[in-house]
Design an enzyme around this catalytic site. Sequence first.
Site, PDB file in Angstrom:
ATOM      1  N   HIS A 145     -32.471 -29.919  -5.865  1.00  0.00           N
ATOM      2  CA  HIS A 145     -32.935 -28.852  -5.053  1.00  0.00           C
ATOM      3  C   HIS A 145     -34.029 -29.229  -3.895  1.00  0.00           C
ATOM      4  O   HIS A 145     -34.181 -28.019  -3.158  1.00  0.00           O
ATOM      5  CB  HIS A 145     -33.407 -27.465  -5.813  1.00  0.00           C
ATOM      6  CG  HIS A 145     -32.220 -26.811  -6.508  1.00  0.00           C
ATOM      7  ND1 HIS A 145     -32.174 -25.668  -6.601  1.00  0.00           N
ATOM      8  CD2 HIS A 145     -31.128 -27.341  -7.257  1.00  0.00           C
ATOM      9  CE1 HIS A 145     -31.200 -25.260  -7.207  1.00  0.00           C
ATOM     10  NE2 HIS A 145     -30.545 -26.313  -7.726  1.00  0.00           N
TER      11      HIS A 145
ATOM     12  N   SER B 288     -27.836 -30.398  -1.830  1.00  0.00           N
ATOM     13  CA  SER B 288     -26.663 -31.252  -2.287  1.00  0.00           C
ATOM     14  C   SER B 288     -26.126 -31.909  -1.194  1.00  0.00           C
ATOM     15  O   SER B 288     -26.329 -31.535   0.073  1.00  0.00           O
ATOM     16  CB  SER B 288     -25.693 -30.300  -2.972  1.00  0.00           C
ATOM     17  OG  SER B 288     -25.962 -29.655  -4.052  1.00  0.00           O
TER      18      SER B 288
ATOM     19  N   LYS C  31     -16.727 -20.377  -8.404  1.00  0.00           N
ATOM     20  CA  LYS C  31     -15.886 -21.828  -8.431  1.00  0.00           C
ATOM     21  C   LYS C  31     -16.424 -22.675  -9.492  1.00  0.00           C
ATOM     22  O   LYS C  31     -15.305 -23.253  -9.939  1.00  0.00           O
ATOM     23  CB  LYS C  31     -16.139 -22.594  -7.198  1.00  0.00           C
ATOM     24  CG  LYS C  31     -15.208 -23.728  -6.728  1.00  0.00           C
ATOM     25  CD  LYS C  31     -15.461 -24.063  -5.268  1.00  0.00           C
ATOM     26  CE  LYS C  31     -14.146 -25.314  -5.207  1.00  0.00           C
ATOM     27  NZ  LYS C  31     -14.434 -25.420  -3.483  1.00  0.00           N
ATOM     28  N   ASP C  32     -17.650 -22.751  -9.872  1.00  0.00           N
ATOM     29  CA  ASP C  32     -18.098 -23.643 -11.088  1.00  0.00           C
ATOM     30  C   ASP C  32     -17.340 -23.040 -12.173  1.00  0.00           C
ATOM     31  O   ASP C  32     -16.899 -23.776 -13.215  1.00  0.00           O
ATOM     32  CB  ASP C  32     -19.499 -23.515 -11.495  1.00  0.00           C
ATOM     33  CG  ASP C  32     -19.959 -24.776 -10.058  1.00  0.00           C
ATOM     34  OD1 ASP C  32     -19.277 -25.547  -9.455  1.00  0.00           O
ATOM     35  OD2 ASP C  32     -21.148 -24.680 -10.109  1.00  0.00           O
TER      36      ASP C  32
ATOM     37  N   GLU D 234     -15.890 -47.209 -28.811  1.00  0.00           N
ATOM     38  CA  GLU D 234     -15.356 -45.836 -28.361  1.00  0.00           C
ATOM     39  C   GLU D 234     -14.683 -46.163 -26.961  1.00  0.00           C
ATOM     40  O   GLU D 234     -15.625 -47.030 -26.223  1.00  0.00           O
ATOM     41  CB  GLU D 234     -16.255 -44.611 -28.338  1.00  0.00           C
ATOM     42  CG  GLU D 234     -16.595 -44.112 -29.740  1.00  0.00           C
ATOM     43  CD  GLU D 234     -15.635 -43.221 -30.227  1.00  0.00           C
ATOM     44  OE1 GLU D 234     -15.404 -42.115 -30.227  1.00  0.00           O
ATOM     45  OE2 GLU D 234     -14.613 -43.743 -30.707  1.00  0.00           O
TER      46      GLU D 234
END
Length: 411
Positions: free
Chosen positions: A218, A222, A246-247, A290
């Site tokens: 911030h 972005s 949207k997220d 894994e």
Amino acid sequence: MASSHGAPPVFNNKVIAWIDHRLPIFSYIEKEYHTFPTPRNFNYFWNFGAIATVMLVLMIATGVVLATNYQPNAELAFASVERIMRDVPSGWLIRYLHMNGASFFFIAVYIHIFRGLYYGSYKAPRELLWMLGVVILLLMMATAFMGYVLPWGQMSFWGATVITNLFSAIPVVGDSIVTWLWGGFAVDNPTLNRFFALHYLLPFIIVAVVALHVVALHVHGSNNPLGIDPKGPQDTVPFHPYYTMKDGFGVVCFLIVYAAFVFFMPNSLGDVANYIPANPMVTPNEIVPEWYFLPFYAILRAIPDKLGGVLCMFGAIAVLFVLPWLDTSRVRSCSFRPIYKWFVLLLVADVIVLGICGAHPPEGWYVPAARLATVYYFFHFLILLPVLGKIERPLPLPSSIAEAVLKKKAG
């Protein structure tokens, strides 16, 4: 709540206003997650930061519940996991959510990293933001490895034995580090206790680093698919409701796929050998970590020398720390780098090849393939990236985000 642009928010709710006057938490949320100006051209790759955050919260919540029923004792651990699955109300669901959640957490983070690589989110002035992200990745790997040991099955036990033994390759202090990790002279009860304590603690450290990651994000805002900074209000939109919606859509789609694995194929991403109790006297035919560790495991095995393999394995992560200074191009986004964008995709293919090689025994064509893929991995970052940045001719950048967005819509 009412406010004007640039003015402190005014909260109509008297309780919220009273609290905010003394502890301005609501003002912070309003500024950073409501009116925060965000580039207007985000694509769905930008959803994976929010998705990773949701998965982190889910992993902590399910982990706390599992910890209340788990016994970190070498004699009782395997049985306690079986009890969770069979006797604890909804224990099977909590464990499958946690077990598969680790894989889906890594999926979200790996896609998030790929987005940063492709769109140049690591470049100035976001270098520290990127480095904090790499720290999060390292903490995730440590947490996941220790969590994989806790069921105390065959693969858990022998995976812990093999991986901790790698530190013995370090000159002078290697054996002392291994003894400290084990809490003795073999993988046993003290090892399980240490790993359980650290596995429980590290997620909260990850939360703290994620908070720093968000604060760093911030400060300069972005990055975006064009890799250019916003020139004014016409280039941005408020974070809410545009990107919260949207997220939210992206999170729901991701969770649907996640739920499909949890309910219909919960063991497809794990190893069946881990449903056999740990036995120090019986070594599995193949010790395979894994899937999210397989590329690094392949790098480790590709180097004939043990110390060299360990250094290269950790070097594969360390090179990401210095990535902002290895890339010499003045352009951030691969959208305007006609040559390099293909090499980024080639890097993804290279990592997939490493993963395939790591999942198979080190014999036949898997050995030369792993070595070739390892060479290319380091070649990409240490040689290709600095040289190509000097000689590549980028495409012309648009003058603003708004111009590119409106031009695309018109087209």
